[in-house]
Design an enzyme around this catalytic site. Sequence first.
Site, PDB file in Angstrom:
ATOM      1  N   HIS A 241       0.783  -1.272   0.091  1.00 24.63           N
ATOM      2  CA  HIS A 241       0.040  -0.209   0.020  1.00 24.63           C
ATOM      3  C   HIS A 241       1.006   1.068  -0.045  1.00 24.63           C
ATOM      4  O   HIS A 241       0.313   2.416  -0.064  1.00 24.63           O
ATOM      5  CB  HIS A 241      -0.900   0.108   1.289  1.00 24.63           C
ATOM      6  CG  HIS A 241      -2.149  -0.726   1.117  1.00 24.63           C
ATOM      7  ND1 HIS A 241      -3.309  -0.226   0.565  1.00 24.63           N
ATOM      8  CD2 HIS A 241      -2.450  -1.966   1.063  1.00 24.63           C
ATOM      9  CE1 HIS A 241      -4.380  -1.223   0.585  1.00 24.63           C
ATOM     10  NE2 HIS A 241      -3.875  -2.319   0.754  1.00 24.63           N
ATOM     11  N   HIS A 292       7.272  -7.683   3.703  1.00 22.36           N
ATOM     12  CA  HIS A 292       5.888  -7.387   4.091  1.00 22.36           C
ATOM     13  C   HIS A 292       5.002  -8.531   3.576  1.00 22.36           C
ATOM     14  O   HIS A 292       4.202  -8.980   4.521  1.00 22.36           O
ATOM     15  CB  HIS A 292       5.373  -6.030   3.448  1.00 22.36           C
ATOM     16  CG  HIS A 292       3.918  -5.873   3.404  1.00 22.36           C
ATOM     17  ND1 HIS A 292       3.467  -5.383   4.385  1.00 22.36           N
ATOM     18  CD2 HIS A 292       2.753  -6.010   2.508  1.00 22.36           C
ATOM     19  CE1 HIS A 292       2.098  -5.047   4.540  1.00 22.36           C
ATOM     20  NE2 HIS A 292       1.790  -5.693   2.983  1.00 22.36           N
ATOM     21  N   HIS A 488       0.759  -8.511   5.921  1.00 21.42           N
ATOM     22  CA  HIS A 488       0.060  -8.483   4.797  1.00 21.42           C
ATOM     23  C   HIS A 488      -1.484  -9.066   4.896  1.00 21.42           C
ATOM     24  O   HIS A 488      -2.199  -8.796   4.208  1.00 21.42           O
ATOM     25  CB  HIS A 488       0.819  -8.998   3.746  1.00 21.42           C
ATOM     26  CG  HIS A 488       0.533  -9.018   2.295  1.00 21.42           C
ATOM     27  ND1 HIS A 488      -0.192  -7.846   1.829  1.00 21.42           N
ATOM     28  CD2 HIS A 488       0.111  -9.809   1.204  1.00 21.42           C
ATOM     29  CE1 HIS A 488      -0.562  -7.898   0.587  1.00 21.42           C
ATOM     30  NE2 HIS A 488      -0.412  -9.305   0.244  1.00 21.42           N
ATOM     31  N   ASP A 667      -4.517  16.296 -11.718  1.00 23.32           N
ATOM     32  CA  ASP A 667      -3.779  17.482 -10.703  1.00 23.32           C
ATOM     33  C   ASP A 667      -4.397  17.334  -9.456  1.00 23.32           C
ATOM     34  O   ASP A 667      -4.117  18.347  -8.476  1.00 23.32           O
ATOM     35  CB  ASP A 667      -3.873  18.701 -11.216  1.00 23.32           C
ATOM     36  CG  ASP A 667      -5.428  19.315 -11.636  1.00 23.32           C
ATOM     37  OD1 ASP A 667      -6.106  18.500 -11.243  1.00 23.32           O
ATOM     38  OD2 ASP A 667      -5.572  20.279 -11.839  1.00 23.32           O
TER      39      ASP A 667
END
Length: 753
Positions: A241, A292, A488, A667
């Site tokens: 993530h 992880h 995880h 943006d």
Amino acid sequence: MGSGTSTQHHFAFQNAERAFKAAALIQRWYRRYVARLEMRRRCTWNIFQSIEYAGQQDQVKLHDFFSYLMDHFTPSSHNERDFLTRIFTEERFAQDSQMEKCSDYESIEVPDSYRGPHLSFPLLPDHATALVEAFRLKQQLHARYVLNLLYETKKHLVQLPNINRVSTCYSEEITVCGDLHGQLDDLIFIFYKNGLPSPERSYVFNGDFVDRGKDSVEILMILFAFMLVYPKEFHLNRGNHEDHMVNLRYGFTKEVMSKYKIHGKEILRTLKDVFCWLPLATLIDEKVLILHGGVSDITDLELLDKIERCKIVSIMRCKTRQKSENQMEEQRIANQKSSAQGPIPWFLPQSRSLPSSPLRLGPYKAHKSSRSSSIPSGGSLDGRELSQRVRSSVELELERCRQQAGLLVTEEKEEPSCSASETDSDTGELRKPTQEEWRQVVDILWSDPMAQEGCKANTIRGGGCYFGPDVTEQLLQKYKLQFLIRSHECKPEGYEFCHNRKVLTIFSASNYYEVGSNRGAYVKLGPALTPHIVQYQANKVTHTLTMRQRISRVEESALRALREKLFAHSSNLLIEFKKHDVDKVGLITLSDWAAVVESVLHLGLPWRMLRPQLVNSSADNMLEYKSWLKNLAEEQLSRENIQSSLLETLYRNRSNLETIFRIIDSDHSGFISLDELRQTWKLFSSHMNIDVTDDCICDLARSIDFNKDGNIDINEFLEAFRLVEKTCPEGDASECPQATNAEDSGCSSPGTC
């Protein structure tokens, strides 16, 4: 006297016998009661986990579609190429040299009215401690300090190796924590129970600090602050993530922009760079490997230690290079021929299946046939080698010209940056990691252990692999390790041993799915490297609930989420039910109901066991499916004042639509401009082989812009897709519960301008 004594003994024996029988009955009843509770708990857990993994598959499928478009669309101008590169690849933010300078945050003024925490660098232990207390009191760190902290964090991270080496010789013990996922209460509770970081108390946080929870920013600031204060005692690993593309779906991008409306774009751009510099693993005393996700049958720690990790900006997509003009023309012709056979997005008419995922595993011929590659297929090797040679020759020629002109080349390498050193000189794009490098990183961030031997594709998540005990043992023997620590996966008790106690899963976010759903845990390792597990519940409410109350509360939440999932697929369920209703009497068997539900949702749940909670008792083992679908709709409509067919669309597609909106909104302004919509729609129309003029796109934008302010916000975007989605097949609108047609809604049919 003797007879009286014998009579008393006889009654005593009878009473004892009755007591033993009663105790046995009570024990049997209690065991049965606990077994039923455990069965409910496991079934509830499967519901939550299946829905979570289905969401991850949706994320991968959605990215598949955009990746497919990028690979099969040839821009007609540099503006289109720059726009698409910015939207659909890692370069979502303009590479402005001014934003790389320290003056970015120094130019931001902190008003006198600001009452939050203040930071000065270099950081001291009191600064980090004050940050924890301020966030506990719900205070917010000013954007200037956030950017300053991220700038200093990146400077520190670029000096670290891919695999950190930690020793227990320099501290009493090392504490390893798993996923936090934006849950600040868990982090504060860990520090309260285990103690704040110090030279005597080292920490390793094993990735997934952000997403899902509401305090991801605060967790990052605390972790980064302590890492700067104690660089030798505080270590961070990257999780799956810590990826700006994943953050678009799971909430972190939205959180940053909502908390920092003015400077959110700069913060997100800086975080993207910080995430790609996070170390990949930690090694304690050369004996305990912490990463992880997991490993695979091709995991190579020596290669992982040499990878230029900053090139792996996002695990979701392997970077592609610009093609030559001839290649572009060839691809343009090929696209025109094959566009009719290409995948069509679910939000356009005539939805089709998507191409294979960049994370979904396809056959990897160089290794075992049972092992699948977890990496997207890139361009041909010859093209890549040719591109490298061309780039190298161009750089040498430029260097020769500079020397002839008497220009000196600056050698500032205080802060190495992939955006500078790993960039194509002609296109400004990051150099693509090799397939082997990509495969290594994806496997350690996305993989899960399994009980069976071998290594196979992780089809549930859509990325990484499942690795068995033999794969673990092979890696441990190769590198002389004792065991692995990974995260995880959420576990009911916060931790779980597997593979003969050679793999330990640690998950530190308690109450992850619902209050009472799971404990959090962390593990402490001393010089003997014997794991000591500490479990906890950060929410005080759970301590006041009995086991039955906790399970009932979590079960209710899981069933509610499952009913929402069923309602979101009402139209598809109706179609499949009709196929089993051969006599068209409106009835199907309960076994057919279970088979249909699984064929539509693909959650892998024990539907026969869940049937009593989802279907009312019916006579003769038959179900009136239209009434059942109607009840599902009424249950959701009682909470949402929206027509059934539109609400179904919203439940089914909301996460995907929100992700698409954030992708197009390159943006991060919170609005889609006309130019962004025009360029994106040209991409879709090229793929669909539809000729759409700019005037038509402008008309489309005006029809979506309901408040006529010149921009499209998220609510207008969702409303537009809700109105055009066909929730019932043609000719069956009357069969769909509370169906509405386009004319009643006042909208035109999809596909028209």
